[in-house]
Motif scaffolding. Structure first.
Motif, PDB file in Angstrom:
ATOM      1  N   PRO A 229       0.820  -1.218   0.000  1.00  0.00           N
ATOM      2  CA  PRO A 229       0.000   0.000   0.000  1.00  0.00           C
ATOM      3  C   PRO A 229       0.849   1.261   0.000  1.00  0.00           C
ATOM      4  CG  PRO A 229       0.190  -0.833   2.231  1.00  0.00           C
ATOM      5  CD  PRO A 229       0.966  -1.780   1.364  1.00  0.00           C
ATOM      6  N   THR A 230       0.256   2.372  -0.469  1.00  0.00           N
ATOM      7  CA  THR A 230       0.959   3.665  -0.474  1.00  0.00           C
ATOM      8  C   THR A 230       0.052   4.830  -0.088  1.00  0.00           C
ATOM      9  OG1 THR A 230       0.464   4.006  -2.823  1.00  0.00           O
ATOM     10  CG2 THR A 230       2.565   2.949  -2.292  1.00  0.00           C
ATOM     11  N   SER A 231      -1.193   4.561   0.333  1.00  0.00           N
ATOM     12  CA  SER A 231      -2.133   5.664   0.566  1.00  0.00           C
ATOM     13  C   SER A 231      -1.683   6.607   1.676  1.00  0.00           C
ATOM     14  CB  SER A 231      -3.529   5.113   0.886  1.00  0.00           C
ATOM     15  OG  SER A 231      -3.508   4.342   2.080  1.00  0.00           O
ATOM     16  N   ASP A 232      -0.734   6.177   2.498  1.00  0.00           N
ATOM     17  CA  ASP A 232      -0.229   7.012   3.590  1.00  0.00           C
ATOM     18  C   ASP A 232       1.059   7.730   3.229  1.00  0.00           C
ATOM     19  OD1 ASP A 232       1.074   4.535   3.415  1.00  0.00           O
ATOM     20  OD2 ASP A 232       1.688   4.590   5.510  1.00  0.00           O
TER      21      ASP A 232
ATOM     22  N   SER B  96      -9.059  10.535  -3.697  1.00  0.00           N
ATOM     23  CA  SER B  96      -8.182  11.188  -2.715  1.00  0.00           C
ATOM     24  C   SER B  96      -8.188  10.489  -1.354  1.00  0.00           C
ATOM     25  CB  SER B  96      -8.600  12.645  -2.537  1.00  0.00           C
ATOM     26  OG  SER B  96      -9.948  12.734  -2.080  1.00  0.00           O
ATOM     27  N   ALA B  97      -8.779   9.296  -1.300  1.00  0.00           N
ATOM     28  CA  ALA B  97      -8.955   8.619  -0.012  1.00  0.00           C
ATOM     29  C   ALA B  97      -7.629   8.228   0.627  1.00  0.00           C
ATOM     30  CB  ALA B  97      -9.815   7.380  -0.196  1.00  0.00           C
ATOM     31  N   GLN B  98      -7.516   8.551   1.908  1.00  0.00           N
ATOM     32  CA  GLN B  98      -6.380   8.139   2.735  1.00  0.00           C
ATOM     33  C   GLN B  98      -6.929   7.568   4.047  1.00  0.00           C
ATOM     34  OE1 GLN B  98      -4.486  12.244   1.988  1.00  0.00           O
ATOM     35  NE2 GLN B  98      -2.719  10.937   2.431  1.00  0.00           N
ATOM     36  N   PRO B  99      -7.445   6.345   4.009  1.00  0.00           N
ATOM     37  CA  PRO B  99      -8.073   5.755   5.205  1.00  0.00           C
ATOM     38  C   PRO B  99      -7.094   5.651   6.373  1.00  0.00           C
ATOM     39  CG  PRO B  99      -8.596   4.484   3.238  1.00  0.00           C
ATOM     40  CD  PRO B  99      -7.515   5.441   2.855  1.00  0.00           C
ATOM     41  N   ASN B 100      -7.632   5.742   7.567  1.00  0.00           N
ATOM     42  CA  ASN B 100      -6.790   5.665   8.767  1.00  0.00           C
ATOM     43  C   ASN B 100      -6.894   4.322   9.477  1.00  0.00           C
ATOM     44  OD1 ASN B 100      -9.435   6.097   9.591  1.00  0.00           O
ATOM     45  ND2 ASN B 100      -8.894   7.504  11.253  1.00  0.00           N
TER      46      ASN B 100
END
Length: 466
Positions: free
Chosen positions: A329-332, A445-449
């Motif tokens: 993953p890379t969303s963070d 643009s989602a960056q789930p936590n």
């Protein structure tokens, strides 16, 4: 500078080697290692390396190949002597034995150690800090785009230092560095990547022509607006059968820009064709999830929606069904949603190396990815979601779980709430009495936590109740 092909003992030498074989190279350990080239027709070629001596006869066109027996890793530089009963000899030097990987894709894989892109905002720039480092046990081979050539265009194998390091793939280098730290063996890393490229030029045209799905979609080698195989022929095909451990892949942005709905099938086609070229169906293929980005603000030939990128994310997840594949993953790892080149390439390289370590080098307890959707059940007004890679399921910032939506039988999605209970995610919405569908992060643009105890973020998904 590394000599591209060989050190000829005199100018009449006719033995020629492919550009992937040369001084400073790393040979793959614990595998048969092909060495091949051309010489005078019907001559006898002898290859001497360490305690091995192999012979081959050239065919009528001068082609020859020998297979060195599998060897243990070695950090001691060795020489290879190649002789012919008709031609002059070649001597290659400073050869190591270790682990060899090939990385490919578009600009995020080509992203140089000495970067021309935006610097990171959250931390110091590890790329810049690394440029003064010398890593003689890491060897780099960088190819250049040259359409129509029969061999790769390269300056040859080089040590990881100075100008060679500054021009090399940041992801490839940090992948190699982390492997070297853990395994304490030499690492060879090859980078064949080109900015702004779709997946189709990296796939041989014949693979599409022989596919029941794609044979009607390719005409005169053109598919999805580009020429199939144009990069494969010059930057991938000539590398085989050089022995490698596996592939690293970071690509998909340019296919998202075409609203590609067949990306998972194209990944399958590419992976199969590369493994077929190396005659090794066991070669690992590890790849990078695309980072969040505002595609809707681009002015491409086709208009995008906020679901353009999630559809590619879903395709990348679907490709995990292909044997010997894995994804990180890379969303963070982004600072700005208008920057398609996330700057934290050292972390991407580290995550890819963790996949390799966990899957191939015995570090089975090393977590390499975030929570992945496993199953979902309806419990009254709640949806109860289970994940794999979910030890220590939690919120990364201590706040409520974000980017959740549910829908009833009408398919109209409403914002939902999520709580973690018994290491599962329980989702509900006051607006939906009987939720039947769930989306998490289904937005460009989602960056789930939602993360696991390794701090790695959830893989974007959508699901329905069976």
């Amino acid at each position: 500078m590394v000599i591209l092909l060989m050190n000829a003992l005199n100018s009449s030498a006719q033995i020629k080697l492919p550009n992937v074989i040369g001084n400073n190279m790393v040979l793959q350990s614990n595998q048969v290692v092909p060495i091949w080239g051309s010489a005078s027709p019907k001559s006898t070629i002898t290859v001497k390396f360490k305690d091995q001596e192999k012979e081959a006869k050239t065919d009528g066109k001068g082609y020859w190949k020998v297979n060195l027996s599998a060897m243990a890793p070695s950090s001691l530089p060795a020489e290879m002597l190649i002789t012919s009963d008709k031609d002059s000899s070649l001597r290659l030097s400073n050869i190591l034995i270790g682990e060899v990987w090939l990385c490919s894709g578009q600009s995020n894989m080509r992203y140089r150690m000495k970067s021309e892109y935006q610097k990171p905002l959250k931390t110091a720039d590890s790329l810049e800090l690394e440029l003064s480092i010398n890593e003689p046990q890491i060897r780099l081979l960088l190819t250049k785009k040259k359409i129509g050539a029969s061999d790769i265009d390269t300056s040859g194998w080089e040590l990881a230092e100075g100008e060679a390091l500054s021009k090399f793939s940041a992801i490839g280098y940090f992948f190699a560095k982390n492997l070297h730290r853990k395994l304490n063996v030499p690492i060879g890393i090859i980078c064949s990547a080109v900015n702004g490229t779709q997946i189709e030029p990296w796939t041989p045209a014949s693979a599409y022509e022989n596919s029941t799905l794609f044979k009607d979609k390719i005409e005169n080698n053109i598919i999805n607006g580009v020429e199939a195989g144009s990069l494969y022929e010059n930057m991938i095909k000539p590398l085989a059968p050089f022995a490698i451990k596996g592939f690293l892949w970071y690509q998909g942005e340019s296919n998202a820009m075409t609203n590609d709905t067949l990306y998972a099938d194209k990944m399958k086609t590419l992976i199969h064709s590369w493994r077929e070229r190396w005659e090794n169906p066991e070669l690992s293929f590890y790849y990078v999830t695309l980072a969040p980005f505002n595609y809707t603000r681009r002015k491409d030939k086709v208009a995008h929606t906020v679901e353009t990128l999630p559809i590619i994310w879903e395709a990348q997840t679907a490709a995990l069904s292909i044997p010997k594949t894995e994804m990180i993953p890379t969303s963070d790892l982004i600072d700005k949603l208008n920057d398609i080149h996330p700057p934290y390439k050292w972390e991407i390289g580290r995550r890819l190396s963790n996949v390799a370590l966990a899957k191939q080098y015995g570090y089975s307890n090393l977590e390499f990815t975030g929570p992945r959707f496993k199953e979902m059940k309806l419990a009254g007004k709640d949806l109860v979601v289970s994940f794999s890679h979910s030890d220590g399921l939690k919120s990364s910032d201590g706040k409520a779980i974000r980017w959740l939506e549910v829908a009833g039988s009408d398919g109209v999605f409403k914002t939902a709430n999520g709580i973690i209970k018994n290491n599962k995610l329980v989702v509900s919405s006051p607006d939906i009495v009987k939720p039947m569908q769930l989306r998490m992060g289904w937005y460009e643009s989602a960056q789930p936590n939602l993360v696991n105890n390794a701090g790695l973020p959830v893989t974007i998904f959508r699901a329905s109740v069976d």
